[in-house]
Design a protein around this motif. Structure first.
Motif, mmCIF file in Angstrom:
data_model
loop_
_atom_site.group_PDB
_atom_site.id
_atom_site.type_symbol
_atom_site.label_atom_id
_atom_site.label_comp_id
_atom_site.label_asym_id
_atom_site.label_seq_id
_atom_site.Cartn_x
_atom_site.Cartn_y
_atom_site.Cartn_z
ATOM 1 N N VAL A 1 -38.789 -3.828 -11.132
ATOM 2 C CA VAL A 1 -39.832 -3.203 -10.319
ATOM 3 C C VAL A 1 -40.856 -4.241 -9.882
ATOM 4 C CG1 VAL A 1 -41.762 -1.588 -10.381
ATOM 5 C CG2 VAL A 1 -39.550 -0.922 -11.324
ATOM 6 N N ILE A 2 -41.294 -5.086 -10.809
ATOM 7 C CA ILE A 2 -42.278 -6.118 -10.481
ATOM 8 C C ILE A 2 -41.712 -7.087 -9.444
ATOM 9 C CG2 ILE A 2 -43.540 -8.097 -11.398
ATOM 10 C CD1 ILE A 2 -43.900 -6.559 -13.979
ATOM 11 N N ALA A 3 -40.426 -7.434 -9.573
ATOM 12 C CA ALA A 3 -39.796 -8.353 -8.622
ATOM 13 C C ALA A 3 -39.765 -7.753 -7.215
ATOM 14 C CB ALA A 3 -38.387 -8.695 -9.076
ATOM 15 N N SER B 1 -42.319 -7.661 -1.687
ATOM 16 C CA SER B 1 -43.058 -6.989 -0.613
ATOM 17 C C SER B 1 -44.412 -7.651 -0.407
ATOM 18 C CB SER B 1 -43.236 -5.503 -0.937
ATOM 19 O OG SER B 1 -44.170 -5.300 -1.975
ATOM 20 N N VAL B 2 -45.057 -8.083 -1.485
ATOM 21 C CA VAL B 2 -46.358 -8.752 -1.375
ATOM 22 C C VAL B 2 -46.205 -10.104 -0.669
ATOM 23 C CG1 VAL B 2 -48.177 -9.884 -2.722
ATOM 24 C CG2 VAL B 2 -47.412 -7.581 -3.328
ATOM 25 N N LEU B 3 -45.157 -10.842 -0.997
ATOM 26 C CA LEU B 3 -44.920 -12.135 -0.342
ATOM 27 C C LEU B 3 -44.761 -11.949 1.166
ATOM 28 C CD1 LEU B 3 -42.548 -14.934 -1.612
ATOM 29 C CD2 LEU B 3 -42.622 -14.326 0.799
ATOM 30 N N ILE B 4 -43.909 -11.004 1.559
ATOM 31 C CA ILE B 4 -43.682 -10.757 2.991
ATOM 32 C C ILE B 4 -44.964 -10.279 3.663
ATOM 33 C CG2 ILE B 4 -42.426 -9.325 4.645
ATOM 34 C CD1 ILE B 4 -40.119 -9.243 2.583
ATOM 35 N N ALA B 5 -45.685 -9.374 2.992
ATOM 36 C CA ALA B 5 -46.915 -8.819 3.570
ATOM 37 C C ALA B 5 -47.996 -9.885 3.716
ATOM 38 C CB ALA B 5 -47.418 -7.673 2.702
ATOM 39 N N VAL C 1 -48.090 -0.597 1.011
ATOM 40 C CA VAL C 1 -48.406 0.772 0.586
ATOM 41 C C VAL C 1 -47.152 1.602 0.273
ATOM 42 C CG1 VAL C 1 -49.323 2.990 1.400
ATOM 43 C CG2 VAL C 1 -50.706 0.927 1.590
ATOM 44 N N PRO C 2 -46.121 1.606 1.137
ATOM 45 C CA PRO C 2 -44.931 2.402 0.778
ATOM 46 C C PRO C 2 -44.284 1.935 -0.524
ATOM 47 C CG PRO C 2 -44.861 1.737 3.089
ATOM 48 C CD PRO C 2 -45.972 0.971 2.455
ATOM 49 N N VAL C 3 -44.235 0.620 -0.744
ATOM 50 C CA VAL C 3 -43.616 0.078 -1.957
ATOM 51 C C VAL C 3 -44.437 0.458 -3.181
ATOM 52 C CG1 VAL C 3 -42.841 -2.019 -3.126
ATOM 53 C CG2 VAL C 3 -42.607 -1.825 -0.649
ATOM 54 N N PHE C 4 -45.754 0.279 -3.102
ATOM 55 C CA PHE C 4 -46.624 0.683 -4.206
ATOM 56 C C PHE C 4 -46.486 2.185 -4.475
ATOM 57 C CE2 PHE C 4 -50.161 -2.797 -4.302
ATOM 58 C CZ PHE C 4 -49.183 -3.744 -4.551
ATOM 59 N N GLY C 5 -46.462 2.963 -3.395
ATOM 60 C CA GLY C 5 -46.402 4.407 -3.535
ATOM 61 C C GLY C 5 -45.158 4.879 -4.261
ATOM 62 N N ILE C 6 -44.044 4.181 -4.052
ATOM 63 C CA ILE C 6 -42.789 4.570 -4.688
ATOM 64 C C ILE C 6 -42.663 3.997 -6.093
ATOM 65 C CG2 ILE C 6 -40.267 4.342 -4.553
ATOM 66 C CD1 ILE C 6 -40.597 4.299 -1.482
ATOM 67 N N LEU C 7 -43.003 2.704 -6.254
ATOM 68 C CA LEU C 7 -42.719 2.000 -7.501
ATOM 69 C C LEU C 7 -43.893 1.919 -8.469
ATOM 70 C CD1 LEU C 7 -40.570 -0.986 -6.121
ATOM 71 C CD2 LEU C 7 -39.787 1.181 -7.080
ATOM 72 N N GLN C 8 -45.127 1.915 -7.940
ATOM 73 C CA GLN C 8 -46.299 1.757 -8.813
ATOM 74 C C GLN C 8 -47.498 2.469 -8.200
ATOM 75 O OE1 GLN C 8 -45.696 0.009 -11.643
ATOM 76 N NE2 GLN C 8 -47.692 0.467 -12.507
ATOM 77 N N PRO C 9 -47.493 3.798 -8.154
ATOM 78 C CA PRO C 9 -48.574 4.550 -7.499
ATOM 79 C C PRO C 9 -49.961 4.268 -8.066
ATOM 80 C CG PRO C 9 -46.706 5.972 -7.995
ATOM 81 C CD PRO C 9 -46.452 4.669 -8.699
#
Length: 234
Positions: free
Chosen positions: A3-5, A10-14, A30-38
């Motif tokens: 999950v962290i990877a 996503s953070v690197l690309i963003a 936001v979509p990645v955080f919302g799904i994996l780490q709300p």
């Protein structure tokens, strides 16, 4: 660790997109955080954007439109409190429909509009709308990007970054005072710092080559995509 990877990727690309064009971080993350780490929304997202926007603003500090940033900040301060009220008073589904729909309409309208130089009212309005949307949903870039879409590339990046930096501090303080910002669940942010740094460093290879026409098209696509995502989430 998986999950962290995924979140780190996503953070690197963003971070690369935000450092290169001045926008896009929240839309990607936001979509990645919302799904994996709300638990990282919205506070974790706002915290992560502080060093990113500080760096972009410092890197291109000579191009900052301080007058525009001043009026954006004035609107943003009021909009932040409006966003907090919206979080309490308006059902999230209705809020997403309203923000998403109005963002798409504004982007389509500016696509057909001739080139313009924003005035004080445009800056205040964009700051007000950004304060509401970022505090309530975590996504606040489209209004700022659209108001600077006809400006030089460096001016857009630097001015939007400084406006975000000031606004994020305001939003974090308001969220903290009202008990909506706690340390619980923010530990993963430490693992994401190297990914953000890598994205920023990667942007050095291309950020001076961005074409103004391409940037304006990117602004409008970004705004429409942001609005669509918020609508879908609704």
């Amino acid at each position: 660790m998986t999950v962290i990877a995924l979140i780190a990727l996503s953070v690197l690309i963003a971070a690369f997109m935000q450092s290169t064009t001045g926008m896009g971080f929240a839309l990607i993350v936001v979509p990645v955080f919302g799904i994996l780490q709300p638990s990282l929304l919205p506070g974790g997202l706002l915290l992560m954007m502080l060093p990113l926007n500080a760096y972009v603003a410092w890197r291109e500090r000579k191009a900052i439109d301080f007058s525009g940033v001043k009026w954006i900040t004035a609107g943003r301060a009021a909009g932040t409190f409006g966003g907090l009220w919206v979080l309490v008073a308006v059902p999230l589904t209705y809020l997403n429909w309203l923000i998403g729909g109005s963002t798409i309409v504004a982007a389509l309208a500016t696509l057909a509009a001739p080139a313009f130089s924003p005035d004080r009212r445009a800056f205040v309005a964009s700051g007000l709308f950004t304060g509401v949307t970022e505090t309530a949903t975590g996504i606040g870039g489209p209004p700022l990007a659209m108001v600077y879409q006809h400006s030089p590339v460096a001016t857009l990046r630097a001015s939007v970054a400084l406006s975000f930096l000031i606004g994020e501090v305001i939003s974090l303080l308001v969220l903290a005072v009202n008990g909506r910002m706690t340390a619980d669940g923010l530990g993963p942010l430490l693992w994401l710092i190297p990914a953000m740094v890598a994205g920023i460093l990667a942007s050095h290879t291309v950020h001076t080559r961005v074409n103004p026409r391409f940037l304006r098209l990117s602004v409008l696509v970004f705004a429409i995509a942001s609005g669509a995502f918020i609508l879908i989430r609704g």
